[in-house]
Design an enzyme around this catalytic site. Structure first.
Site, PDB file in Angstrom:
ATOM      1  CG  HIS A  95       4.404 -50.846   3.216  1.00 30.75           C
ATOM      2  ND1 HIS A  95       4.330 -52.221   3.351  1.00 30.75           N
ATOM      3  CD2 HIS A  95       4.435 -50.600   1.887  1.00 30.75           C
ATOM      4  CE1 HIS A  95       4.335 -52.774   2.156  1.00 30.75           C
ATOM      5  NE2 HIS A  95       4.389 -51.818   1.241  1.00 30.75           N
TER       6      HIS A  95
HETATM    7 CA    CA Z   1       2.689 -44.850   2.436  1.00 29.82          CA
END
Ligand code: CA
Ligand code: TV1
Ligand code: ZN
Length: 390
Positions: free
Chosen positions: A182
Site C-alpha cells: 500500500h
Molecule cells: Ca500499491
C-alpha cells in the site's frame, strides 16, 4: 544493436544518477539498488537510450526535502552513521524515526536518499517546464516514507516531493501505485487536499502484510470540512491475482478515475514486487501484464512521471522496468524478447535469457481473488467516485 528511434509526437526523459546504485542496505536485506544497474544495462543494450533525453540528476537539497520532511528528521538522516545503530545515546532517536531492520543506517544513506529524491524532483520539473512529456526515474518510488519517519525501506518520500512540484503547475495530480504494498506515505501526505487523487493497488491483510493499511473503505479522514475526504482510493487484493484479471481491474478503475478527476499530470509508481516470483510479493503477474498498466496509463496523453519502487528479485525487476521503458518510448514491438548478447551481467538472466519468462507458472500461488470479489471492488470504487469532481 540498432538504436531505438525517438517516439513520434512526444518526448521521454530519463533521470538517473549512477551513484545511487552501489549503496548496500546490508547482507540479507531484500532492497538491492543493484537492480538499477541491471535495468540500465538492459535499456542500453537494447539501444533505448537513443530514444530519450538523458539527464544526470543531482542530489535534492536539504531545503527541497524540507518541503515535506521535518527538519529534525532530516538533521538526523544527515548525521547518523552505521556505528550509531549500536550506540545507546542514539537509541531514542533511532526508535523515534523508525530505524531498524527494515530501515537500517548504511554507509552513504543521506547521499542515497537525496540522490533518488533529486531524480524525482528533476523529472517533475521537466514535465512542469514542458521540456518532457514522460519523465522516468527508476530509482524513485519510495512511497512509505513519512514526514518525520523512515518506513518500509524508504527514507525520503520522493513521490511526495515530485507531486508537490507538479502541484505548482497543475490544479489536480493523480497518483497511481502498482507496487504490491500500500502506498501509505503518499496517501497520508495528501489526504487533506482534493488536489491529489491517490489510487493504490496492493495485497491487503491487516495483520500479516506490510503496512496493514489500505482497506477498501479507508479513504482518508472523512471529516465534513476536509476537502481531501474521498480522495484516497484503495484496491485491496488477495494472493495470487493473475494477468487478465489485474489488467481488467486496472483499466476499469483507472479509466473511471481519469475521466472523473481530469488530472493535469499523473504519477505512476511501478513497484515490481507485484510480479510473480518476487521475493516479498504474492501476486502472479507476468512482465507483460505489469507493463500493460504502464501502456494503459500512457494512452491518456497526460504528462506522466514514472517512478520505480519495490521489487526484490532483481533480474525480474530489471526485465519489467526495461520493458516498461520500451513501452514509454513506443518500442515494445521492435525490441527482441531474447536478451541481447551484449548485456553486462547477462548471466543474471539465464537459463532462459528471455525478457518475458513465465513468472506466473514458475511459483504457483492459488488465486484468492474471485471474479465476484473483483467485480465488487469495481462497483464500490465507482460509487466512491461520485464524491469526486474534476
Ligand atoms: Ca500499491
Ligand atoms: C533485513 C534483513 C531486513 C532481511 C526485511 C519483508 C529485512 C524484510 C529482511 C521484510 C525481510 C518487510 C515488515 C515487520 C514491520 C515489518 C520500496 C513489524 C524477507 C517500497 C517494505 C516491506 C516494502 C516492509 C517496501 C516489511 C516497498 N517485509 N528480510 N520487511 N514489522 N516490514 O513487515 O513497498 O516495496 O523479508
Ligand atoms: Zn512494495
Amino acid at each position: 544493436y540498432t538504436p531505438i528511434p525517438r517516439p513520434k509526437g512526444y518526448r521521454v526523459s530519463w533521470h538517473a544518477n549512477p551513484a545511487v546504485e552501489p549503496h548496500h542496505f546490508g547482507q540479507s536485506h531484500p532492497m538491492k539498488p543493484f537492480r538499477l544497474t541491471l535495468t540500465k544495462q538492459l535499456v542500453m543494450a537494447y539501444g533505448m537510450h537513443h530514444a530519450m533525453d538523458l539527464y544526470m540528476t543531482r542530489a535534492a537539497t536539504y531545503e527541497e526535502m524540507a518541503d515535506f520532511h521535518n527538519t529534525d528528521y532530516l538533521d538526523f538522516l544527515k548525521t547518523i552513521i552505521p556505528s550509531d545503530m549500536q550506540s545507546s545515546d542514539q537509541s531514542d532517536s533511532l526508535a523515534r524515526f523508525n530505524f531498524g531492520d527494515d530501515c537500517p543506517v548504511f554507509d552513504g544513506l543521506y547521499n542515497y536518499a537525496s540522490l533518488y529524491a533529486g531524480g524525482t524532483i528533476d523529472a517533475a520539473r521537466k514535465l512542469c517546464n514542458n521540456q518532457s512529456d514522460i519523465a522516468i526515474n527508476w530509482s524513485g518510488g519510495l512511497h512509505h516514507a513519512k514526514k518525520a519517519e523512515a518506513s518500509g525501506f524508504c527514507y525520503v518520500n520522493d513521490i511526495v516531493l515530485g507531486i508537490l512540484q507538479l502541484l505548482r503547475h497543475h490544479p489536480r495530480v493523480m497518483y497511481i501505485d502498482i507496487d504490491v504494498h500500500h502506498g501509505d506515505g503518499v496517501e497520508q501526505a495528501f489526504w487533506s487536499t482534493d488536489r491529489v487523487l491517490t489510487v493504490s493497488f496492493h495485497k491487503y491483510d491487516k495483520d500479516n502484510f506490510f503496512p496493514g493499511t489500505g482497506a477498501l473503505d479507508s479513504n482518508g479522514p472523512a471529516h465534513p470540512l476536509n476537502p481531501g475526504a474521498h480522495h484516497a482510493l484503495n484496491v485491496p487484493l488477495n494472493d495470487g491475482i493473475e494477468d487478465d484479471d489485474y489488467i481488467a481491474l486496472f483499466k476499469e478503475i483507472i479509466g473511471s478515475c481519469v475521466s472523473t478527476y481530469q488530472p493535469g499530470a499523473i504519477v505512476l509508481q511501478c513497484g515490481a514486487d507485484s510480479l510473480g516470483c518476487d521475493r516479498l510479493g504474492c501476486f502472479s503477474l507476468n512482465v507483460q501484464a505489469h507493463g500493460a498498466c504502464v501502456a494503459y496509463t500512457k494512452t491518456f496523453g497526460i504528462p506522466l512521471l514514472v517512478v520505480g519502487g519495490g521489487g526484490y528479485t532483481p533480474r525480474n525487476v530489471s526485465r519489467a522496468w526495461a520493458h516498461e521503458t520500451s513501452i514509454l518510448v513506443d518500442a515494445a514491438n521492435i525490441i527482441d524478447p531474447n536478451i541481447p548478447d551484449a548485456v553486462t551481467f547477462r548471466n543474471h538472466f539465464g537459463p532462459d535469457y528471455s525478457l518475458f519468462p513465465p513468472l506466473s507458472d514458475m511459483r504457483r500461488i492459488e488465486n484468492k481473488n474471485s471474479r465476484a470479489y473483483l467485480a465488487s471492488l469495481v462497483r464500490t470504487i465507482k460509487e466512491k467516485l461520485r464524491y469526486i469532481q474534476g
